[in-house]
Design a protein around this motif. Structure first.
Motif, PDB file in Angstrom:
ATOM      1  N   SER A   1       0.873  -0.699   0.468  1.00  0.00           N
ATOM      2  CA  SER A   1      -0.176   0.100  -0.389  1.00  0.00           C
ATOM      3  C   SER A   1       0.880   1.098   0.166  1.00  0.00           C
ATOM      4  O   SER A   1       2.081   0.950   0.628  1.00  0.00           O
ATOM      5  CB  SER A   1      -0.986   0.574   1.112  1.00  0.00           C
ATOM      6  N   PRO A   2       0.295   1.988  -0.280  1.00  0.00           N
ATOM      7  CA  PRO A   2       1.090   3.535  -0.200  1.00  0.00           C
ATOM      8  C   PRO A   2       1.620   4.070   0.542  1.00  0.00           C
ATOM      9  O   PRO A   2       1.241   3.571   1.430  1.00  0.00           O
ATOM     10  CB  PRO A   2       0.204   4.744  -1.573  1.00  0.00           C
ATOM     11  N   ILE A   3       2.281   5.357   0.574  1.00  0.00           N
ATOM     12  CA  ILE A   3       2.447   6.372   1.542  1.00  0.00           C
ATOM     13  C   ILE A   3       2.424   7.389   1.367  1.00  0.00           C
ATOM     14  O   ILE A   3       3.219   8.167   0.405  1.00  0.00           O
ATOM     15  CB  ILE A   3       4.012   5.701   2.722  1.00  0.00           C
ATOM     16  N   MET A   4       1.611   7.551   2.069  1.00  0.00           N
ATOM     17  CA  MET A   4       0.720   9.330   2.208  1.00  0.00           C
ATOM     18  C   MET A   4       0.922  10.843   2.741  1.00  0.00           C
ATOM     19  O   MET A   4       0.428   9.515   3.880  1.00  0.00           O
ATOM     20  CB  MET A   4      -0.394   9.276   1.394  1.00  0.00           C
ATOM     21  N   GLY A   5       1.496  11.749   3.238  1.00  0.00           N
ATOM     22  CA  GLY A   5       1.070  12.299   4.157  1.00  0.00           C
ATOM     23  C   GLY A   5       1.810  13.021   4.620  1.00  0.00           C
ATOM     24  O   GLY A   5       3.105  13.289   3.626  1.00  0.00           O
ATOM     25  N   VAL A   6       2.425  13.001   6.008  1.00  0.00           N
ATOM     26  CA  VAL A   6       2.807  13.786   7.130  1.00  0.00           C
ATOM     27  C   VAL A   6       4.320  13.541   7.294  1.00  0.00           C
ATOM     28  O   VAL A   6       3.414  12.072   6.738  1.00  0.00           O
ATOM     29  CB  VAL A   6       2.778  14.562   7.882  1.00  0.00           C
ATOM     30  N   THR A   7       5.273  14.149   6.979  1.00  0.00           N
ATOM     31  CA  THR A   7       6.542  13.009   7.358  1.00  0.00           C
ATOM     32  C   THR A   7       6.835  13.744   8.914  1.00  0.00           C
ATOM     33  O   THR A   7       6.758  14.528   9.353  1.00  0.00           O
ATOM     34  CB  THR A   7       7.562  13.271   6.537  1.00  0.00           C
ATOM     35  N   PRO A   8       8.351  13.153   9.875  1.00  0.00           N
ATOM     36  CA  PRO A   8       8.073  13.984  11.012  1.00  0.00           C
ATOM     37  C   PRO A   8       9.362  15.054  10.459  1.00  0.00           C
ATOM     38  O   PRO A   8       9.429  16.513  11.170  1.00  0.00           O
ATOM     39  CB  PRO A   8       9.528  12.751  11.367  1.00  0.00           C
ATOM     40  N   VAL A   9       9.393  15.547   8.656  1.00  0.00           N
ATOM     41  CA  VAL A   9      10.045  16.756   8.735  1.00  0.00           C
ATOM     42  C   VAL A   9       8.859  17.740   8.642  1.00  0.00           C
ATOM     43  O   VAL A   9       7.947  17.381   7.726  1.00  0.00           O
ATOM     44  CB  VAL A   9      11.021  16.881   7.904  1.00  0.00           C
TER      45      VAL A   9
ATOM     46  N   LYS B   1      -9.357  11.962   4.908  1.00  0.00           N
ATOM     47  CA  LYS B   1     -10.018  10.367   5.827  1.00  0.00           C
ATOM     48  C   LYS B   1      -9.821  10.196   4.746  1.00  0.00           C
ATOM     49  O   LYS B   1      -9.539   8.090   4.937  1.00  0.00           O
ATOM     50  CB  LYS B   1     -11.061  10.969   5.686  1.00  0.00           C
ATOM     51  N   ILE B   2      -9.734   9.652   3.264  1.00  0.00           N
ATOM     52  CA  ILE B   2      -9.290   8.611   2.595  1.00  0.00           C
ATOM     53  C   ILE B   2      -7.936   8.370   2.124  1.00  0.00           C
ATOM     54  O   ILE B   2      -7.841   7.326   2.251  1.00  0.00           O
ATOM     55  CB  ILE B   2     -10.168   9.381   1.324  1.00  0.00           C
ATOM     56  N   ILE B   3      -6.898   8.988   2.600  1.00  0.00           N
ATOM     57  CA  ILE B   3      -5.768   8.618   2.620  1.00  0.00           C
ATOM     58  C   ILE B   3      -4.840   8.679   4.354  1.00  0.00           C
ATOM     59  O   ILE B   3      -4.207   8.290   4.438  1.00  0.00           O
ATOM     60  CB  ILE B   3      -4.748   9.048   2.283  1.00  0.00           C
ATOM     61  N   ALA B   4      -5.980   8.682   4.979  1.00  0.00           N
ATOM     62  CA  ALA B   4      -5.320   8.188   6.629  1.00  0.00           C
ATOM     63  C   ALA B   4      -4.858   7.341   7.084  1.00  0.00           C
ATOM     64  O   ALA B   4      -4.224   7.145   7.403  1.00  0.00           O
ATOM     65  CB  ALA B   4      -7.125   8.680   6.959  1.00  0.00           C
ATOM     66  N   ALA B   5      -5.470   5.914   6.165  1.00  0.00           N
ATOM     67  CA  ALA B   5      -4.576   4.782   6.977  1.00  0.00           C
ATOM     68  C   ALA B   5      -3.693   4.366   6.031  1.00  0.00           C
ATOM     69  O   ALA B   5      -3.165   3.862   6.428  1.00  0.00           O
ATOM     70  CB  ALA B   5      -5.656   3.723   5.461  1.00  0.00           C
ATOM     71  N   PHE B   6      -2.953   5.105   5.060  1.00  0.00           N
ATOM     72  CA  PHE B   6      -1.711   5.416   4.147  1.00  0.00           C
ATOM     73  C   PHE B   6      -0.310   6.087   5.108  1.00  0.00           C
ATOM     74  O   PHE B   6       0.680   6.578   4.196  1.00  0.00           O
ATOM     75  CB  PHE B   6      -1.999   5.263   2.779  1.00  0.00           C
ATOM     76  N   ASP B   7      -0.973   6.380   6.242  1.00  0.00           N
ATOM     77  CA  ASP B   7      -0.105   7.201   6.601  1.00  0.00           C
ATOM     78  C   ASP B   7       1.600   6.461   6.754  1.00  0.00           C
ATOM     79  O   ASP B   7       1.690   5.052   7.168  1.00  0.00           O
ATOM     80  CB  ASP B   7       0.211   8.004   8.234  1.00  0.00           C
ATOM     81  N   LEU B   8       2.558   7.225   6.813  1.00  0.00           N
ATOM     82  CA  LEU B   8       3.854   6.669   7.455  1.00  0.00           C
ATOM     83  C   LEU B   8       4.149   5.890   8.385  1.00  0.00           C
ATOM     84  O   LEU B   8       4.842   5.140   9.047  1.00  0.00           O
ATOM     85  CB  LEU B   8       4.791   7.702   6.950  1.00  0.00           C
ATOM     86  N   ALA B   9       3.847   6.943   9.588  1.00  0.00           N
ATOM     87  CA  ALA B   9       3.892   6.460  10.843  1.00  0.00           C
ATOM     88  C   ALA B   9       3.327   5.182  11.719  1.00  0.00           C
ATOM     89  O   ALA B   9       3.108   3.741  12.069  1.00  0.00           O
ATOM     90  CB  ALA B   9       2.434   7.337  12.199  1.00  0.00           C
ATOM     91  N   ARG B  10       1.783   4.249  10.012  1.00  0.00           N
ATOM     92  CA  ARG B  10       1.271   3.214  10.706  1.00  0.00           C
ATOM     93  C   ARG B  10       2.780   1.503  10.850  1.00  0.00           C
ATOM     94  O   ARG B  10       2.606   0.457  11.193  1.00  0.00           O
ATOM     95  CB  ARG B  10       0.915   2.759   9.303  1.00  0.00           C
ATOM     96  N   PHE B  11       3.957   2.023  10.470  1.00  0.00           N
ATOM     97  CA  PHE B  11       4.595   0.942  10.429  1.00  0.00           C
ATOM     98  C   PHE B  11       5.381   1.119  11.571  1.00  0.00           C
ATOM     99  O   PHE B  11       5.727  -0.017  12.288  1.00  0.00           O
ATOM    100  CB  PHE B  11       6.227   1.097   8.939  1.00  0.00           C
ATOM    101  N   ALA B  12       5.720   2.071  11.842  1.00  0.00           N
ATOM    102  CA  ALA B  12       6.670   1.979  13.050  1.00  0.00           C
ATOM    103  C   ALA B  12       4.714   1.466  14.464  1.00  0.00           C
ATOM    104  O   ALA B  12       5.284   1.156  15.330  1.00  0.00           O
ATOM    105  CB  ALA B  12       7.164   3.427  13.686  1.00  0.00           C
ATOM    106  N   GLU B  13       4.119   1.745  14.370  1.00  0.00           N
ATOM    107  CA  GLU B  13       2.877   1.792  15.082  1.00  0.00           C
ATOM    108  C   GLU B  13       2.624   0.243  14.543  1.00  0.00           C
ATOM    109  O   GLU B  13       1.270   0.141  15.700  1.00  0.00           O
ATOM    110  CB  GLU B  13       2.061   2.862  15.007  1.00  0.00           C
ATOM    111  N   GLY B  14       3.108  -0.522  13.637  1.00  0.00           N
ATOM    112  CA  GLY B  14       2.545  -1.696  13.545  1.00  0.00           C
ATOM    113  C   GLY B  14       1.176  -1.673  13.170  1.00  0.00           C
ATOM    114  O   GLY B  14       0.542  -2.669  13.725  1.00  0.00           O
ATOM    115  N   ARG B  15       0.709  -0.886  12.088  1.00  0.00           N
ATOM    116  CA  ARG B  15      -0.723  -0.797  11.494  1.00  0.00           C
ATOM    117  C   ARG B  15      -0.696  -0.550  10.912  1.00  0.00           C
ATOM    118  O   ARG B  15      -1.421  -0.449   9.601  1.00  0.00           O
ATOM    119  CB  ARG B  15      -1.122   0.672  11.995  1.00  0.00           C
TER     120      ARG B  15
ATOM    121  N   TYR C   1       6.356  16.246   2.708  1.00  0.00           N
ATOM    122  CA  TYR C   1       4.893  15.900   2.532  1.00  0.00           C
ATOM    123  C   TYR C   1       5.045  14.191   1.165  1.00  0.00           C
ATOM    124  O   TYR C   1       5.766  14.654   0.690  1.00  0.00           O
ATOM    125  CB  TYR C   1       3.786  16.452   2.251  1.00  0.00           C
ATOM    126  N   ILE C   2       4.809  13.241   1.665  1.00  0.00           N
ATOM    127  CA  ILE C   2       4.954  12.300   0.422  1.00  0.00           C
ATOM    128  C   ILE C   2       4.255  12.148  -0.101  1.00  0.00           C
ATOM    129  O   ILE C   2       2.858  11.453   0.623  1.00  0.00           O
ATOM    130  CB  ILE C   2       6.068  11.147   1.312  1.00  0.00           C
TER     131      ILE C   2
END
Lengths: 187, 90, 432, 955
Positions: free
Chosen positions: C363-371, C406-420, C375-376
């Motif tokens: 799945s893609p990675i979309m949204g904000v980053t720690p910087v 909302k339509i891209i909320a599931a694709f955030d970068l943080a999901r990997f560190a959070e195990g989602r 945006y990615i």
């Protein structure tokens, strides 16, 4: 020597009944020294067993049918310091021999290894893909005739045999019956 | 098709091997944070250049080894056995 | 509302009056011999922009287009290191579908299909979206189960998808060998009528022309060489044509996304793999739907020109090489002939490769980053082209409003560190 | 209409020519568009048709203009024809055969009158990319427009009934591959062979010789000498009608070999040490109005027609020449009796303005405005260097304006170039260069070969890396040539795509101003010749339109294949390995329905799976489970390894016991499961799922080889070594007792989850495990494979009175579902972590370390995961299809992972995956069926629907 042996340029025989023993030990350990054959080579010992250096720290021993207990015993009798495992895989592998001048035309249809004398001379052993099946190949010429032993997981045996027949069709491949001595092993 | 020099078997077609990913170090499972562990699971260097990676010679010696490969040219400059393996198997 | 930027003719500053494309205009100019104007302008980069979009493919251009059109942010530059659409946008096999496995995936790609359906009119540029149906073949009962899983999720999300049997498949594709005793018998298929193919270059050019009409600056042959980050915020980008000051950078690249993110100091769960494709010579149309087989790693469609377009799964190891490989076309041909054995005399004409950024959960990675300000819109694997319009729309909204749609909320970068992780992997062997 | 009669028109056949390839002793007929035509052996389809006076062979792609012969070679864009069920046959290359049925493509209703040719009157309204500018609205009409566009799709017809012939592939390991069998290629091959190399000499045409073949007496004599030299060297493998289609990474060279006796086409994959690229030069068309009219052809085409095929290309000709080839063409034409009405010498300012004529050239307007009637226009305006293979080797050829063509710039060590692609010069100079190149190729091949061999354990150490110094390759002279691309009128640039120079200029003006964009927008170079005829002219026009130089415009990347190759050859014999158990012949005799399970072919059932289930519950059934993955593990550290691989504990397993284990990956996701037994103090047998067997083996080897190399464990895969048979049912003990020797089968002596070694039906060394997937009393026996069929038959025979029957995979699926055993990959997916699968009892988080431990620790703490549960629909007659979704309103809250009707329980039973709030036993959930209907189901207390306490299996 079987009287029925064909003079065709390409012959195939099912040698599955031969005893097959798989040995693992240190690549340069005591057992390795005792077996006296390096990875990539095959030699015939005084008992008629073909000792094949089939992998780093791995050996495959091919012997006349029914001789597994003796072969296993002989290896286990070596007092190696390192852990050694000796597994009788006679039932677990299929074995096919192809012989004749045209083997050099057949094998490149199913295997990507260079079959020229400088890369795989008589006595060379290697493991590669043959018709997409993991196969141990040993060049084991006899009486000036090019010959190869092909050794694979038993359940792929029928498929591999069929694939070799298909590949050999254009060269007029002939099927030979199995004779326990056609592995060139002394009686 | 690129040739991969297997440290045991010599150069073979890449199709004989399975690419097993970038070389990585497993964190201590009893002292790791979720972030560290998941970085180990998921984060890649993914360079466009030289990379150190693990390969498995699937239709050959069936050994794992380490290779340095250039991801743009696919040139392989070095392959070697996992260091520990060498010591224990001498 | 279609024809959007034309109906607002002149209402925005910087809006460029463009020649309208129509059959009438073709006729008129044909008679008079008048030349067509440039589809988008060529200019020098300014020293600063409100927003810099990296990547002049469908994602980057769509992001810029919607930023300008929907949010009035027109001080936007789109940078590409080559010609526009020369990366993954021009190298994919142009398949559009929304029959994904997870509800979030289905909703997202369905929005994209809806936007695509209207895109020719919206952009006044015919992108030739041909909704000829999409068949995903199942060769074992596990695959049948997965197809049904997708069909059921799709139906609950209002998407037209159904599992069909061999007889119906044969009806749709008479060339298909649906007999029982093949090595890979066809047990069924997921049939998705709204799926189809599109002219991928046209989508890129249409968005470029649309963005240009809103005064977005498009800079081909402008390679980003660094991103300036201080105190966790973006300040600008450095390019081979000079520095550009900006507080917002959107990474819309494929193939190089982890390198670009790396310039901003953001690590990525991405491996870059070549994805190969090939076309045959033209033959008269005989294959209507898009045919995909996950088990056989092949997808095939026939263009209006008559070529068969083939693709497969990504290469087995990471690489930034776009050279074609022989083993790819060998495997491909073998598998195509498993499905359609009568095509053995057809000739392969050309092969190429593009780069795919694969993520752990497909799945893609979309949204904000720690910087802040970086945006990615990356990690598109082999599904990027399908998602071009919706990604542009959502990324534009995020950049303009600061809120993650909302339509891209599931694709955030943080999901990997959070195990989602997103559950799309269950459906994907080949996911085209 | 004289369909049956032989075509009798004006014959253009000349008398015998010195270099002709015809076998005049062999004359026969073939058909063209249903009419009969005569041909000689050696004729191509097009040469035979030309000899019979035909000049139109196809219609163009977009405007349906008549197209004739342009190059008289494989590349000829107007000569693609249909032959039987084979589309797009290169008619100017394919040799005609008796009774061949050839027909024109892209023409309707006939070649002479094509209704779509009306398109050309619309040309001004159909600029490049016109379709991007119209048909936008209304969107719903696009499918209709699209159907119209599809009508114009070019090319031949594929047939659903075309047979799949014997296509083949082979590997090769030559020292040197020479791509191109012209004089340079022949010279290089001979020199390489004389230097000791094994050489493959590959020529696209049917004979070696290149341009010497259509040359004069001197050329033909030189060719004979070269041919003899090639023949003398037995280490040269000559392949004609063959082509190097690609050079890939690692000098992996693809050769398509045709005209073989028993094989339709063969792909040779050559790992060559060096590659010599010697393709010669391709003559470039000239762009002017009417340049695609039949009767306008290249000088090489005219010379080939005359000298190879003894065909007179026309009656009255105008020749535009800028080079020696053009001059030679004039001489040939005159010798063939063609009236050369005018020679326009470009070197002295001569030019062609336009050619008029609909079905063929009628009149030429020359550079000075003079109009000359003629039916033949021959151009010789320069060359394209086919640098395709060099591109593929990473070279970026450079443009030399003085010579008006591209040259190699920097080649890798293992690729060399010779012949026209490298420069000009006399034949002697060319051969000198070729020979030096061939010798150097052989020298480098020795070095590369020695380096390769150094790593190969089997190889002989014999040959040392050569120490000899590089061969000096003389520079070839480069002849000056005019830059002639386009005249003063616009004309066709890409013949196969019908793209004109005007189209390219228009595209540039619209902003598609890089070479790549202009090509994509107009589709120039995208057709069957892939740019080999068109690229340079296209670049020149784009350069002209943008005001940039040729160098700035640059060359585009030529992608493989160099020449089209059939899918059949690429596929070859299509090896797809399959695996059989030793009992397969028995299954086939019993009419078992085959199930393809990965590489294995297994019995799905023997006719009535429900009866098979009932028989297991009532009597005893046997199933062939040979595909179960089996690993023999030996060594002092096996228990440590097992403890690490599985989530449960293994250190305390006694000899003679077996245990069920689950493996998770490092992300905590369930990877595989199976039973492992301890056969001796340091000897274990592990079983895995059949689909997971290969992966688990590689996974274990990974941990052992790279993570814990100190662990002393030897792994031997023994899947095929044992025929595995599960005997299940209340009478299984009785059945086994009849065949087993030396083993006390009583529950006390041989309890559940134990293993014994013994003799079965007289076969020694069988392992008997008391385990079961079915929930019944059962034994899994592993028999040395060669005895598998024998033991199986013994069981059938000895158990006949007990009601023994075989059962297949389908019955096993039902039985295990009744028992609530999950299947990895079906009841779990790529994100299902350990706890979610309901195996919390097995996960031992107090172990020091095991694969995936941290993730499982965190999952245990999180507790918000979906769970696997047992489900029973309230209406027991409905079995929801697997993958039916569990819903709350429109929200998906789970799914059915397994579902069957259980004849044992006389109701439907399921396993499902649900959100945590629904996992409580007794909860009612809603299931949406694929037909849209909704049913309710109850969450059960156990995964097992049948004998949840396990009394039967333990009994």
């Amino acid at each position: 020597m079987s009287a029925r042996r064909s003079l065709a340029n390409l012959r195939i025989a099912d040698c599955t009944p031969l005893t097959k023993v798989f040995v693992q030990a240190f690549e340069k350990g005591m057992l390795a020294r005792d077996l006296g054959v390096e990875f990539g080579r095959a030699v015939r010992d005084e008992n008629g067993t073909l000792r094949i250096g089939s992998g780093p720290g791995e050996w495959l021993l091919l012997a006349p049918p029914g001789s597994a207990p003796e072969v296993v015993e002989r290896v286990e009798a070596v007092r190696a310091e390192e852990p050694v495992s000796v597994v009788d895989v006679t039932h677990g592998r299929a074995l096919v021999r192809i012989s004749g001048a045209k083997t050099v035309d057949l094998l490149p249809k199913v295997c990507g290894i260079d079959m020229s004398d400088s890369i795989t001379p008589d006595g060379a052993a290697f493991r590669s893909s043959v018709a997409k099946v993991l196969t141990d190949v040993v060049r084991d010429d006899g009486e000036g005739t090019r010959s190869y032993l092909l050794h694979c997981e038993r359940s792929f045996g029928q498929y591999l045999f069929d694939a070799l027949l298909d590949a050999g069709e254009e060269f007029g491949i002939e099927i030979e019956g199995f004779a326990s001595n056609n592995s060139r092993s002394p009686e | 098709m690129i040739l991969l020099p297997c440290p045991h078997c010599g150069p073979r077609n890449a199709s004989e091997f399975r690419y097993a990913g970038e070389a990585s170090t497993r964190p201590d499972p009893n002292a790791t944070t979720p972030e560290e562990w998941r970085a180990y699971l998921y984060i890649k260097n993914n360079p466009a250049g030289w990379t150190t990676e693990k390969w498995f010679h699937r239709t050959g010696c069936r050994r794992y080894f380490t290779a340095e490969r250039h991801t743009v040219t696919n040139e392989v400059r070095e392959t070697r056995l996992p260091a520990a393996r060498l010591e224990s198997n001498s | 509302m279609t024809r959007s930027f034309f109906s607002r003719n002149g209402t925005r500053s910087g809006y460029q009056k463009q020649a309208r494309y129509s059959a009438f205009d073709l006729f008129r100019r044909g008679l008079s011999g008048a030349e067509w104007p440039r589809a988008w302008r060529s200019r020098d980069p300014k020293s600063s922009y409100d927003v810099v979009v990296i990547g002049g493919g469908v994602h980057g251009l769509a992001t810029a287009y919607y930023l300008a059109k929907e949010h009035g942010i027109t001080d936007v530059a789109v940078l590409d290191k080559g010609y526009i659409g020369g990366g993954a946008s021009g190298r994919n096999t142009a398949i559009i579908r929304s029959n994904y496995l997870t509800p979030e995936g289905v909703r997202f790609y369905d929005r994209s299909v809806k936007l695509y359906e209207n895109l020719s009119a919206e952009l006044n540029f015919n992108v030739m979206f041909s909704q000829r149906g999409h068949l995903t073949l199942a060769h074992n009962d596990g695959a049948v189960r997965t197809m049904r899983w997708r069909a059921e999720v799709n139906k609950l999300e209002g998407i037209d998808s159904e599992v069909i049997g061999p007889a119906e498949i044969k009806n749709l594709v008479p060339f298909m060998d649906t007999s029982e005793h093949t090595r890979y018998p066809i047990l069924g298929a997921l049939y998705h009528p709204p799926g189809g193919i599109i002219r991928h270059d046209a989508v890129v050019w249409g968005y470029a022309r649309g963005a240009d009409a809103h005064d977005v600056h498009i800079h081909p042959y402008t390679e980003v060489q660094g991103i300036d980050v201080e105190n966790g915020r973006v300040h600008g980008v450095r390019t081979n044509r000079g520095g550009i000051a900006t507080s917002k950078v959107v990474n819309c690249t494929a193939g190089y996304s982890s390198l670009i993110s790396g310039m901003a100091g953001v690590g990525m769960p991405i491996g870059t793999f070549p994805l190969q494709a090939a076309v045959t010579e033209r033959v008269k149309p005989f294959l209507h739907p898009v045919v995909v087989s996950g088990t056989l790693h092949v997808y095939v469609s026939q263009t209006d020109r008559g070529e068969l377009v083939f693709g497969a799964s990504v290469d087995p190891f990471t690489s930034y090489s776009t050279r074609g490989s022989l083993e790819f076309i060998e495997g491909l041909a073998g598998h195509v002939l498993e499905l359609m054995p009568s095509l053995s005399k057809l000739r392969l004409l050309r092969q190429w490769a593009g780069l795919c950024d694969m993520t752990p959960d497909y799945s893609p990675i979309m949204g904000v980053t720690p910087v802040e300000g970086f945006y990615i819109d990356v990690g598109w694997g082999t599904w990027g082209f399908k998602a071009g319009p919706v990604s542009g729309e959502a990324m534009a909204e995020l950049v303009a409003t600061g809120k993650t749609p909302k339509i891209i909320a599931a694709f955030d970068l943080a999901r990997f560190a959070e195990g989602r992780l997103v559950g799309e992997k269950g459906a994907a062997a080949v996911g085209h | 209409m004289s369909r049956g009669a032989l075509k009798t028109g004006k014959s253009m056949r000349l008398g015998r020519q010195p270099g002709e390839v015809l076998d005049r002793s062999r004359q026969f007929v073939f058909t063209w568009n249903g009419r009969k035509y005569p041909a000689f052996g050696g004729d191509t389809i097009i040469s035979a048709l030309s000899a019979a006076g035909e000049s139109v062979f196809s219609r163009s792609f977009k405007y349906h203009r008549p197209r004739g012969l342009l190059t008289a070679s494989f590349l000829d864009p107007g000569c693609n024809v249909q032959v039987g069920d084979e589309p797009n046959v290169r008619g100017a290359h394919r040799k005609v055969e008796p009774h061949m049925a050839a027909s024109a493509q892209n023409a309707w209703p006939s070649l002479r009158f094509d209704v779509k040719s009306a398109n050309r009157y619309l040309e001004r309204f159909l600029p490049p990319g016109f379709y991007y500018k119209t048909f936008m609205e209304p969107q719903r009409l696009w499918p209709l427009y699209e159907r119209v566009l599809q009508r114009f799709a070019g090319g031949g017809k594929a047939s659903p009934d075309a047979p799949h012939g014997y296509y083949d592939k082979r590997y090769a390991h030559p020292d040197v591959v020479v791509a191109g069998g012209g004089p340079a290629g022949m010279g290089a091959a001979v020199a390489a062979a004389e230097a000791g190399a094994r050489v493959m000499l590959v020529e696209e045409e049917h004979e070696l010789g290149g341009h010497l073949r259509w040359g004069d007496e001197e050329d033909l004599a030189a060719l004979r000498r070269l041919g003899e030299e090639v023949a003398r060297n037995s280490t040269i493998e000559v392949m004609t009608d063959s082509v190097v289609t690609g050079r890939y990474d690692g000098n992996w060279v693809a050769v398509s070999q045709r005209s073989l006796p028993r094989v339709e086409e063969r792909l040779i994959k050559a790992r060559t040490k060096t590659l010599v690229v010697a393709p010669g030069l391709i003559e470039r068309p000239y762009v002017f109005q009417g340049n695609d009219a039949p009767g306008v052809m290249l000088s090489t085409a005219a010379r080939r027609l005359i000298n190879l095929y003894a065909v007179k290309p026309g009656e009255r000709a105008v020749v535009l020449t800028a080079n020696a080839e053009g001059d030679a063409a004039v001489a040939d034409l005159e010798r063939a009796g063609v009236e050369v009405a005018r020679v326009e010498d470009a070197r002295n300012g001569g030019d062609i303005g336009r050619v008029r004529g609909g079905q063929g050239a009628r009149e030429v307007e020359c550079g000075d405005g003079a109009r000359i009637e003629c039916d033949l226009v021959v151009t010789a305006t320069g060359w394209t260097a086919p640098t395709s293979l060099l591109n593929m080797a990473g070279d970026k050829p450079f443009y030399n304006p003085a010579a008006a063509r591209f040259f190699p710039s920097r080649l890798p060590e293992d690729v060399l170039a010779t012949g026209g692609i490298a420069g000009d010069g006399s034949l002697d100079e060319l051969l000198e260069h070729a020979r030096a190149t061939g010798k150097e190729a052989a020298r480098r091949a020795r070095g590369i070969g020695a380096a390769l061999r150094a790593g190969i354990p089997q190889s002989t150490d014999g040959e040392e890396a050569p120490q000899d110094s590089p061969v000096t390759i003389p520079d070839l002279p480069v002849n000056g040539h005019l830059e002639l691309f386009r005249g003063r009128t616009h004309g066709i640039v890409d013949y196969s795509e019908d793209v004109s120079s005007k189209d390219l200029v228009a595209a540039v003006k619209e902003g598609y101003d890089s070479a790549e964009l202009a090509k994509r927008y107009t589709t120039a170079t995208m057709g069957p010749t892939q740019g080999k005829l068109e690229t340079v002219n296209a670049m020149a026009v784009i350069a002209e339109a943008t005001g940039r130089s040729m160098e700035e415009t640059g060359a585009t990347t030529w992608r493989p294949p160099y020449a089209p190759i059939t899918l059949g050859a690429l596929a070859g014999r299509n090896f797809e390995p399959v695996r059989y158990s030793p009992m397969q012949p028995w299954h086939e005799r019993q009419g078992a329905r085959p199930l393809v399970a990965g590489a294995w072919i297994r019995p799905d059932h023997y006719g009535d799976p429900e009866a098979e289930v009932r028989n297991v519950r009532k009597n005893v059934g046997v199933i062939d489970v040979t595909p179960l993955g089996k690993l023999d593990l030996r060594g002092p550290d096996v228990s440590e390894l097992l403890n690490f691989l599985y989530v449960n504990k293994w250190s305390n397993l006694e000899v003679g016991k077996v245990r069920y284990g689950v493996m998770c990956a490092e992300d905590g996701v369930i990877l595989d499961d199976g039973v492992t037994g301890r056969l001796g103090p340091e000897h274990y047998l592990m079983t895995t799922t059949s689909s997971g067997a290969a992966g688990v083996l590689e996974w274990i080897e990974d941990w052992l080889q790279t993570y814990q190399p100190d662990w002393r464990v030897h792994v031997t895969p023994v899947t095929g070594a044992y025929a595995s048979i599960n005997i299940a049912g209340p009478k299984s003990r009785e059945l086994l007792a009849r065949v087993a020797e030396g083993v006390d089968l009583s529950t006390e002596a041989f309890p559940y989850m134990n293993v014994r070694t013994g003799t079965v039906a007289g076969v020694e060394g069988c392992f008997m495990w008391r385990i079961g997937f079915t929930g019944e009393l059962s034994y899994e026996i592993h028999v040395p494979a060669a005895y598998g069929l024998y033991v199986w038959e013994a069981l059938m025979e000895r158990g006949a009175d007990l009601g023994v029957r075989p059962f297949g995979v389908e019955a096993q699926r039902v039985l295990r579902l009744e028992k609530g055993h999950f299947i990895v990959g079906q009841d779990t997916d790529a994100l299902t972590q350990g706890f979610g699968a309901g195996i919390s009892w097995a996960i031992k988080l107090d172990k020091e370390d095991f694969v995936g431990k941290p993730e499982l620790v965190w999952q245990g703490e999180r507790d918000g995961y979906f769970r696997l549960i047992g489900l029973q629909p309230h209406d027991g007659s409905v079995a929801p299809p697997e993958a039916s979704q569990i819903v709350e309103g429109k929200t998906i809250v789970g799914r059915i992972t397994s579902s069957r009707f259980s004849s044992t329980l006389e109701r439907s039973i399921c396993l499902g995956f649900v959100a945590p709030h629904l996992a409580e036993p007794g909860t009612t959930v809603t299931v949406q069926l694929p037909n849209g209907e909704r049913i309710t189901a109850r969450v059960m207390e156990h995964l097992a629907h049948y004998d949840p306490e396990g009394a039967k299996a333990r009994g």
